[in-house]
Design a protein around this motif. Sequence first.
Motif, PDB file in Angstrom:
ATOM      1  N   ALA A  58      10.260   3.037 -16.915  1.00 61.40           N
ATOM      2  CA  ALA A  58      10.834   4.374 -16.780  1.00 61.40           C
ATOM      3  C   ALA A  58      11.056   5.001 -18.153  1.00 61.40           C
ATOM      4  N   GLN A  59      11.566   4.199 -19.094  1.00 58.96           N
ATOM      5  CA  GLN A  59      11.763   4.699 -20.456  1.00 58.96           C
ATOM      6  C   GLN A  59      10.427   5.076 -21.095  1.00 58.96           C
ATOM      7  N   GLU A  61       7.653   5.987 -19.516  1.00 63.58           N
ATOM      8  CA  GLU A  61       7.137   7.200 -18.875  1.00 63.58           C
ATOM      9  C   GLU A  61       7.888   8.434 -19.376  1.00 63.58           C
ATOM     10  N   LYS A  62       9.196   8.288 -19.554  1.00 67.76           N
ATOM     11  CA  LYS A  62       9.990   9.405 -20.071  1.00 67.76           C
ATOM     12  C   LYS A  62       9.543   9.751 -21.492  1.00 67.76           C
ATOM     13  N   ALA A  63       9.341   8.727 -22.325  1.00 67.82           N
ATOM     14  CA  ALA A  63       8.892   8.945 -23.706  1.00 67.82           C
ATOM     15  C   ALA A  63       7.493   9.557 -23.728  1.00 67.82           C
ATOM     16  N   THR A 121       6.172  11.446 -21.397  1.00 74.31           N
ATOM     17  CA  THR A 121       6.325  12.831 -20.957  1.00 74.31           C
ATOM     18  C   THR A 121       6.848  13.697 -22.100  1.00 74.31           C
ATOM     19  N   GLU A 122       7.835  13.203 -22.820  1.00 73.35           N
ATOM     20  CA  GLU A 122       8.371  13.933 -23.969  1.00 73.35           C
ATOM     21  C   GLU A 122       7.298  14.130 -25.037  1.00 73.35           C
TER      22      GLU A 122
END
Length: 116
Positions: A11-12, A14-16, A18-19
Amino acid sequence: DLDRHLQSLTAQFEKAATEKLCCQEEVTRTSQTIELANRLVGGLQAENVRWSEGQLELESQLKTVCGDVLVAAAFVSYAGYFTQPYRHQLLHGVLIPFLRELQTPIPLTDGLDPVL
């Protein structure tokens, strides 16, 4: 426990990711904006040169506009009915020399031709 940790890290990640994509898109948009701004500034610099030249031309015409209008109005009002040779002689042989020989000469554009 390892699966939860793996899901958390995924999740981290994927978030990174996306950012990172958002940042890359922002960099692309900013680069395009900077490129357009540079093109605009370059165009405005060219316009500044053109407007400066136009201003100088208008300032030089401002010195002779009254005399030019006087000659054109007089020519249209009084000489328009005569033949072309007589109008030419009247304009270049009488009217323009008269205006230039006055005590306070009236400035005229060189080569003034009210017919054009």
